[in-house]
Design a protein around this motif. Sequence first.
Motif, PDB file in Angstrom:
ATOM      1  N   GLY A   9       6.291  -0.384   8.840  1.00  0.00           N
ATOM      2  CA  GLY A   9       5.836  -1.372   7.872  1.00  0.00           C
ATOM      3  C   GLY A   9       6.874  -1.840   6.875  1.00  0.00           C
ATOM      4  O   GLY A   9       6.536  -2.418   5.847  1.00  0.00           O
ATOM      5  N   LYS A  10       8.154  -1.622   7.188  1.00  0.00           N
ATOM      6  CA  LYS A  10       9.221  -2.049   6.261  1.00  0.00           C
ATOM      7  C   LYS A  10       9.205  -3.559   6.057  1.00  0.00           C
ATOM      8  O   LYS A  10       9.197  -4.041   4.928  1.00  0.00           O
ATOM      9  CB  LYS A  10      10.591  -1.603   6.777  1.00  0.00           C
ATOM     10  N   THR A  11       9.181  -4.307   7.142  1.00  0.00           N
ATOM     11  CA  THR A  11       9.198  -5.765   7.040  1.00  0.00           C
ATOM     12  C   THR A  11       7.952  -6.263   6.326  1.00  0.00           C
ATOM     13  O   THR A  11       8.021  -7.158   5.482  1.00  0.00           O
ATOM     14  CB  THR A  11       9.313  -6.399   8.431  1.00  0.00           C
ATOM     15  N   PHE A  12       6.816  -5.670   6.610  1.00  0.00           N
ATOM     16  CA  PHE A  12       5.552  -6.067   5.997  1.00  0.00           C
ATOM     17  C   PHE A  12       5.610  -5.909   4.477  1.00  0.00           C
ATOM     18  O   PHE A  12       5.277  -6.825   3.737  1.00  0.00           O
ATOM     19  CB  PHE A  12       4.428  -5.220   6.596  1.00  0.00           C
ATOM     20  N   PHE A  13       6.064  -4.756   3.993  1.00  0.00           N
ATOM     21  CA  PHE A  13       6.110  -4.573   2.546  1.00  0.00           C
ATOM     22  C   PHE A  13       7.264  -5.352   1.918  1.00  0.00           C
ATOM     23  O   PHE A  13       7.157  -5.833   0.784  1.00  0.00           O
ATOM     24  CB  PHE A  13       6.126  -3.089   2.163  1.00  0.00           C
TER      25      PHE A  13
END
Length: 86
Positions: free
Chosen positions: A49-53
């Motif tokens: 979820g790096k890109t999402f956050f």
Amino acid sequence: TETAETRKAREKDPKAEERRLSGEQLQALRHVTQGTGSVVAVTGMAGTGKTFFLSTAARAWEREERQVIGGALSGKAARALAEGAG
């Protein structure tokens, strides 16, 4: 009930709650948007979820009229970052 951290994160990005950031993502969001310094590095396994956050963080910084530049080590990750985080 809402925690102070969640409230602060939502103030940075009002849509954070709608997008259902996890507790760890909210903690990371707080760390990168409220920390000091001009360079922030985020690491983690694929699919965590790096890109999402980071898309949430990017919008918060852009609202503050900051320049946002993302980078990645691999071409695939760079494309995902560009597509997912804006």
